[in-house]
Design a protein around this motif. Structure first.
Motif, PDB file in Angstrom:
ATOM      1  N   ILE A   7       0.859  -1.183   0.000  1.00 20.00           N
ATOM      2  CA  ILE A   7       0.000   0.000   0.000  1.00 20.00           C
ATOM      3  C   ILE A   7       0.888   1.224   0.000  1.00 20.00           C
ATOM      4  O   ILE A   7       1.909   1.272   0.701  1.00 20.00           O
ATOM      5  CB  ILE A   7      -0.980  -0.020   1.192  1.00 20.00           C
ATOM      6  CG1 ILE A   7      -1.963   1.122   1.097  1.00 20.00           C
ATOM      7  CG2 ILE A   7      -0.246  -0.018   2.531  1.00 20.00           C
ATOM      8  CD1 ILE A   7      -3.187   0.968   1.980  1.00 20.00           C
ATOM      9  N   CYS A   8       0.510   2.191  -0.825  1.00 22.55           N
ATOM     10  CA  CYS A   8       1.310   3.404  -0.955  1.00 22.55           C
ATOM     11  C   CYS A   8       1.177   4.273   0.284  1.00 22.55           C
ATOM     12  O   CYS A   8       0.082   4.484   0.794  1.00 22.55           O
ATOM     13  CB  CYS A   8       0.854   4.174  -2.197  1.00 22.55           C
ATOM     14  SG  CYS A   8       1.741   5.718  -2.421  1.00 22.55           S
ATOM     15  N   ASN A   9       2.304   4.760   0.763  1.00 25.25           N
ATOM     16  CA  ASN A   9       2.282   5.636   1.927  1.00 25.25           C
ATOM     17  C   ASN A   9       1.758   7.023   1.585  1.00 25.25           C
ATOM     18  O   ASN A   9       1.372   7.781   2.470  1.00 25.25           O
ATOM     19  CB  ASN A   9       3.697   5.767   2.494  1.00 25.25           C
ATOM     20  CG  ASN A   9       4.213   4.454   3.055  1.00 25.25           C
ATOM     21  OD1 ASN A   9       3.449   3.656   3.582  1.00 25.25           O
ATOM     22  ND2 ASN A   9       5.499   4.229   2.929  1.00 25.25           N
ATOM     23  N   GLN A  10       1.777   7.365   0.311  1.00 32.02           N
ATOM     24  CA  GLN A  10       1.420   8.730  -0.070  1.00 32.02           C
ATOM     25  C   GLN A  10      -0.008   8.853  -0.560  1.00 32.02           C
ATOM     26  O   GLN A  10      -0.752   9.722  -0.127  1.00 32.02           O
ATOM     27  CB  GLN A  10       2.375   9.234  -1.160  1.00 32.02           C
ATOM     28  CG  GLN A  10       3.829   9.239  -0.678  1.00 32.02           C
ATOM     29  CD  GLN A  10       4.689  10.170  -1.472  1.00 32.02           C
ATOM     30  OE1 GLN A  10       4.358  11.327  -1.656  1.00 32.02           O
ATOM     31  NE2 GLN A  10       5.816   9.673  -1.949  1.00 32.02           N
ATOM     32  N   CYS A  11      -0.402   7.950  -1.497  1.00 26.33           N
ATOM     33  CA  CYS A  11      -1.743   8.086  -2.056  1.00 26.33           C
ATOM     34  C   CYS A  11      -2.672   6.955  -1.628  1.00 26.33           C
ATOM     35  O   CYS A  11      -3.849   6.976  -1.936  1.00 26.33           O
ATOM     36  CB  CYS A  11      -1.685   8.176  -3.585  1.00 26.33           C
ATOM     37  SG  CYS A  11      -1.247   6.623  -4.403  1.00 26.33           S
ATOM     38  N   GLY A  12      -2.140   5.971  -0.906  1.00 26.05           N
ATOM     39  CA  GLY A  12      -2.994   4.911  -0.397  1.00 26.05           C
ATOM     40  C   GLY A  12      -3.362   3.847  -1.408  1.00 26.05           C
ATOM     41  O   GLY A  12      -4.183   2.986  -1.123  1.00 26.05           O
ATOM     42  N   PHE A  13      -2.734   3.877  -2.573  1.00 22.87           N
ATOM     43  CA  PHE A  13      -3.029   2.902  -3.613  1.00 22.87           C
ATOM     44  C   PHE A  13      -2.579   1.509  -3.183  1.00 22.87           C
ATOM     45  O   PHE A  13      -1.457   1.320  -2.733  1.00 22.87           O
ATOM     46  CB  PHE A  13      -2.323   3.321  -4.901  1.00 22.87           C
ATOM     47  CG  PHE A  13      -2.633   2.428  -6.074  1.00 22.87           C
ATOM     48  CD1 PHE A  13      -3.936   2.258  -6.495  1.00 22.87           C
ATOM     49  CD2 PHE A  13      -1.613   1.772  -6.754  1.00 22.87           C
ATOM     50  CE1 PHE A  13      -4.227   1.449  -7.581  1.00 22.87           C
ATOM     51  CE2 PHE A  13      -1.888   0.964  -7.847  1.00 22.87           C
ATOM     52  CZ  PHE A  13      -3.212   0.803  -8.253  1.00 22.87           C
ATOM     53  N   LEU A  14      -3.488   0.533  -3.307  1.00 21.54           N
ATOM     54  CA  LEU A  14      -3.186  -0.839  -2.922  1.00 21.54           C
ATOM     55  C   LEU A  14      -2.942  -1.673  -4.167  1.00 21.54           C
ATOM     56  O   LEU A  14      -3.740  -1.645  -5.106  1.00 21.54           O
ATOM     57  CB  LEU A  14      -4.367  -1.400  -2.134  1.00 21.54           C
ATOM     58  CG  LEU A  14      -4.250  -2.845  -1.624  1.00 21.54           C
ATOM     59  CD1 LEU A  14      -3.113  -2.976  -0.627  1.00 21.54           C
ATOM     60  CD2 LEU A  14      -5.572  -3.267  -0.991  1.00 21.54           C
ATOM     61  N   LYS A  28       7.983   0.638  -5.764  1.00 18.85           N
ATOM     62  CA  LYS A  28       7.439   1.986  -5.660  1.00 18.85           C
ATOM     63  C   LYS A  28       5.989   1.965  -6.103  1.00 18.85           C
ATOM     64  O   LYS A  28       5.563   1.091  -6.856  1.00 18.85           O
ATOM     65  CB  LYS A  28       8.211   2.958  -6.577  1.00 18.85           C
ATOM     66  CG  LYS A  28       9.657   3.130  -6.207  1.00 18.85           C
ATOM     67  CD  LYS A  28       9.811   3.933  -4.942  1.00 18.85           C
ATOM     68  CE  LYS A  28      11.289   4.232  -4.674  1.00 18.85           C
ATOM     69  NZ  LYS A  28      11.453   4.922  -3.380  1.00 18.85           N
ATOM     70  N   CYS A  29       5.250   2.931  -5.674  1.00 15.24           N
ATOM     71  CA  CYS A  29       3.861   3.051  -6.077  1.00 15.24           C
ATOM     72  C   CYS A  29       3.764   3.257  -7.589  1.00 15.24           C
ATOM     73  O   CYS A  29       4.428   4.138  -8.139  1.00 15.24           O
ATOM     74  CB  CYS A  29       3.219   4.238  -5.360  1.00 15.24           C
ATOM     75  SG  CYS A  29       1.533   4.574  -5.899  1.00 15.24           S
ATOM     76  N   PRO A  30       2.965   2.442  -8.286  1.00 12.71           N
ATOM     77  CA  PRO A  30       2.829   2.608  -9.739  1.00 12.71           C
ATOM     78  C   PRO A  30       2.074   3.868 -10.126  1.00 12.71           C
ATOM     79  O   PRO A  30       2.110   4.285 -11.288  1.00 12.71           O
ATOM     80  CB  PRO A  30       2.075   1.348 -10.168  1.00 12.71           C
ATOM     81  CG  PRO A  30       1.367   0.891  -8.952  1.00 12.71           C
ATOM     82  CD  PRO A  30       2.212   1.301  -7.774  1.00 12.71           C
ATOM     83  N   LYS A  31       1.407   4.464  -9.194  1.00 11.75           N
ATOM     84  CA  LYS A  31       0.647   5.679  -9.507  1.00 11.75           C
ATOM     85  C   LYS A  31       1.450   6.945  -9.274  1.00 11.75           C
ATOM     86  O   LYS A  31       1.509   7.816 -10.122  1.00 11.75           O
ATOM     87  CB  LYS A  31      -0.628   5.734  -8.648  1.00 11.75           C
ATOM     88  CG  LYS A  31      -1.753   4.879  -9.190  1.00 11.75           C
ATOM     89  CD  LYS A  31      -3.056   5.261  -8.511  1.00 11.75           C
ATOM     90  CE  LYS A  31      -4.228   4.632  -9.233  1.00 11.75           C
ATOM     91  NZ  LYS A  31      -5.502   5.014  -8.613  1.00 11.75           N
ATOM     92  N   CYS A  32       2.065   7.044  -8.091  1.00 14.83           N
ATOM     93  CA  CYS A  32       2.732   8.302  -7.754  1.00 14.83           C
ATOM     94  C   CYS A  32       4.218   8.118  -7.483  1.00 14.83           C
ATOM     95  O   CYS A  32       4.903   9.069  -7.161  1.00 14.83           O
ATOM     96  CB  CYS A  32       2.051   8.935  -6.546  1.00 14.83           C
ATOM     97  SG  CYS A  32       2.358   8.065  -4.993  1.00 14.83           S
ATOM     98  N   ASN A  33       4.723   6.854  -7.624  1.00 14.16           N
ATOM     99  CA  ASN A  33       6.127   6.560  -7.409  1.00 14.16           C
ATOM    100  C   ASN A  33       6.570   6.820  -5.976  1.00 14.16           C
ATOM    101  O   ASN A  33       7.746   7.011  -5.695  1.00 14.16           O
ATOM    102  CB  ASN A  33       7.003   7.342  -8.394  1.00 14.16           C
ATOM    103  CG  ASN A  33       8.302   6.597  -8.688  1.00 14.16           C
ATOM    104  OD1 ASN A  33       8.320   5.372  -8.753  1.00 14.16           O
ATOM    105  ND2 ASN A  33       9.385   7.321  -8.851  1.00 14.16           N
TER     106      ASN A  33
HETATM  107 ZN   LIG Z   1       0.967   6.286  -4.551  1.00 14.32          ZN
END
Ligand SMILES: [Zn+2]
Length: 67
Positions: A7-14, A28-33
């Motif tokens: 789960i992304c620490n920044q945008c919460g994307f799972l 890394k988060c695929p949405k916001c890196n």
């Molecule tokens: Zn993210």
């Protein structure tokens, strides 16, 4: 090789990544890196809207968590 959930620490994307565990720090988060935190598979999801004990019972078009 198992799939790990993050789960992304920044945008919460799972999301799930199919990686070696030693590479998990590179994920890394695929949405916001952004940086991510590992979620452990086998954790029971209790999301509203899911029917049955297995999430979507195999029709994952409406579900992203029960593979
Ligand atoms: Zn993210």
């Amino acid at each position: 090789m198992p799939t790990y959930d993050f789960i992304c620490n920044q945008c919460g994307f799972l999301f799930s990544e199919f990686i070696n565990i030693k590479d998990k720090d590179k994920v890394k988060c695929p949405k916001c890196n952004g940086s991510v935190t590992q979620r452990f598979t086998g954790f029971v999801y209790t999301r509203k809207g899911d029917s049955g004990q297995g999430g979507c019972a195999g029709s994952c078009s409406s579900c992203s968590g029960c593979k």
